[in-house]
Design an enzyme around this catalytic site. Structure first.
Site, PDB file in Angstrom:
ATOM      1  N   ASP A  36       0.799  -1.378   0.108  1.00  0.00           N
ATOM      2  CA  ASP A  36       0.277   0.385   0.309  1.00  0.00           C
ATOM      3  C   ASP A  36       0.675   1.671   0.243  1.00  0.00           C
ATOM      4  O   ASP A  36       2.151   0.625   0.374  1.00  0.00           O
ATOM      5  CB  ASP A  36      -0.880   0.158   1.062  1.00  0.00           C
ATOM      6  CG  ASP A  36      -1.501  -1.250   1.419  1.00  0.00           C
ATOM      7  OD1 ASP A  36      -2.438  -1.828   0.142  1.00  0.00           O
ATOM      8  OD2 ASP A  36      -2.354  -0.760   2.417  1.00  0.00           O
ATOM      9  N   LYS A  58      -4.140   3.272  -3.322  1.00  0.00           N
ATOM     10  CA  LYS A  58      -5.343   3.369  -2.963  1.00  0.00           C
ATOM     11  C   LYS A  58      -6.124   4.713  -1.968  1.00  0.00           C
ATOM     12  O   LYS A  58      -6.964   4.435  -1.740  1.00  0.00           O
ATOM     13  CB  LYS A  58      -6.502   2.399  -2.630  1.00  0.00           C
ATOM     14  CG  LYS A  58      -6.532   1.854  -2.480  1.00  0.00           C
ATOM     15  CD  LYS A  58      -6.936   0.255  -2.000  1.00  0.00           C
ATOM     16  CE  LYS A  58      -6.973  -0.344  -0.670  1.00  0.00           C
ATOM     17  NZ  LYS A  58      -7.624  -1.914  -0.210  1.00  0.00           N
ATOM     18  N   MET A 176      -9.909   7.564  10.061  1.00  0.00           N
ATOM     19  CA  MET A 176     -10.373   7.908   8.594  1.00  0.00           C
ATOM     20  C   MET A 176     -11.241   8.680   8.809  1.00  0.00           C
ATOM     21  O   MET A 176     -12.431   9.313   8.159  1.00  0.00           O
ATOM     22  CB  MET A 176     -10.941   6.789   7.595  1.00  0.00           C
ATOM     23  CG  MET A 176     -10.155   6.342   7.204  1.00  0.00           C
ATOM     24  SD  MET A 176      -9.987   4.305   6.744  1.00  0.00           S
ATOM     25  CE  MET A 176     -10.176   3.221   7.876  1.00  0.00           C
TER      26      MET A 176
END
Ligand code: SAH
Length: 268
Positions: A36, A58, A176
């Site tokens: 990642d 991503k 997040m």
């Protein structure tokens, strides 16, 4: 025929020295490392010379590599007989889609092993001198994502329930959430959490350029905007955050200059 295998490996929160010995060993054995973009490039130094290194980032706003594509790639590489390391930021099983990847691999009959990593929610508070639990201030912590699944199946966290948990003395560790802080704060305050509750945002915890804002709940969004903090960040809310101020006073949290910079936001 050579049998392939996939290791789901946690790279830790950022600082390559926070990698586990097992992760370093497995990286050194892999034919291919699929990582990642939250993974620090220094971590890839542990890969075997000659191993293929594939980035499948991503992050929000960037061009995304779809999850289905990643799963197909893992399956194909393992079926070709390769020893595959799927390297993920933090811990692979904490908001990392490691569970989904493991299921996809198991369904394809591929052996999978998991190597834990230090999750950002553990590393971020300690990076600003905040103990996750403290006998005098808190008896537990809740790890929660503010992100809502894009398929609409998930309406997001129950902020009122989280506010009640925080009132009972649990620290909230929110992943997040930095780009949706207004909603987070509104949900918690409407749910009954005191707007004066100590709160912090830690951006790029353990990485060069780490920054933090230490403030109170109702000022989180304003302070984030003022200092331009962005993803990846962890939000920490609860009485223990008051300890970050003590750490700053004792210079355990460096205020300036870089690499580890903490901005102490105005508390009121
Ligand atoms: N599996 C990862 C989490 C992936 S979800 C883990 O266990 O840490 C991605 C979120 O993790 C980011 O949006 C942010 O909230 C958090 N995050 C990851 N690395 C971080 C870091 N170095 N500093 C602050 N937050 C981080």
């Amino acid at each position: 025929m050579k049998h392939g295998k996939v290791w789901l490996v946690g790279a830790g929160p950022g600082d390559p020295e926070l990698l586990t010995l097992k992760a370093a060993r497995v990286l050194g054995e892999a034919d291919i490392v699929i990582h990642d973009d939250l993974v620090h490039p220094g971590t890839l130094r542990y890969a075997r010379p000659g191993a293929r290194i594939v980035a499948v980032g991503k992050r929000g706003g960037c061009r995304s590599t779809r999850q289905a594509f990643i799963e197909r790639l893992l399956v194909a590489e393992a079926l070709a007989g390769n020893m595959v390391v799927r390297l993920k930021g933090g811990d692979p099983f904490v908001f990392g889609r490691g569970g989904e990847e493991r299921e996809a691999l198991r369904a394809a009959g591929i052996p999978v092993d998991v190597v834990d990593g230090i999750t950002a929610g553990i590393a971020a508070p300690s990076a600003i001198g905040v103990p996750l639990t403290h006998r005098a201030a808190c008896h537990g912590a809740i790890f929660v994502t503010a992100h809502v699944a894009s398929n609409g199946d998930d309406s997001g966290p129950d902020w009122a329930a989280l506010a009640a948990a925080a009132r009972s003395g649990l620290t909230l560790i929110i992943y997040m959430g930095v780009t949706m802080l207004h909603g987070v704060v509104e949900g918690l305050v409407c749910g009954g959490l005191d707007p004066d509750t100590p709160a912090a945002i830690v951006e790029r915890a353990t990485l060069p350029g780490q920054r933090a804002v230490i403030t109170v709940l109702e000022r989180l969004a304003t302070e984030r905007q003022r200092h331009g903090l962005t993803s990846p960040s962890i939000i920490v809310i609860g009485k223990v955050v008051g300890r970050a101020r003590l750490a700053a006073q004792r210079n355990e949290v460096q205020l300036a200059p870089a690499p580890k910079r903490a901005i102490i936001g105005n508390s009121r």
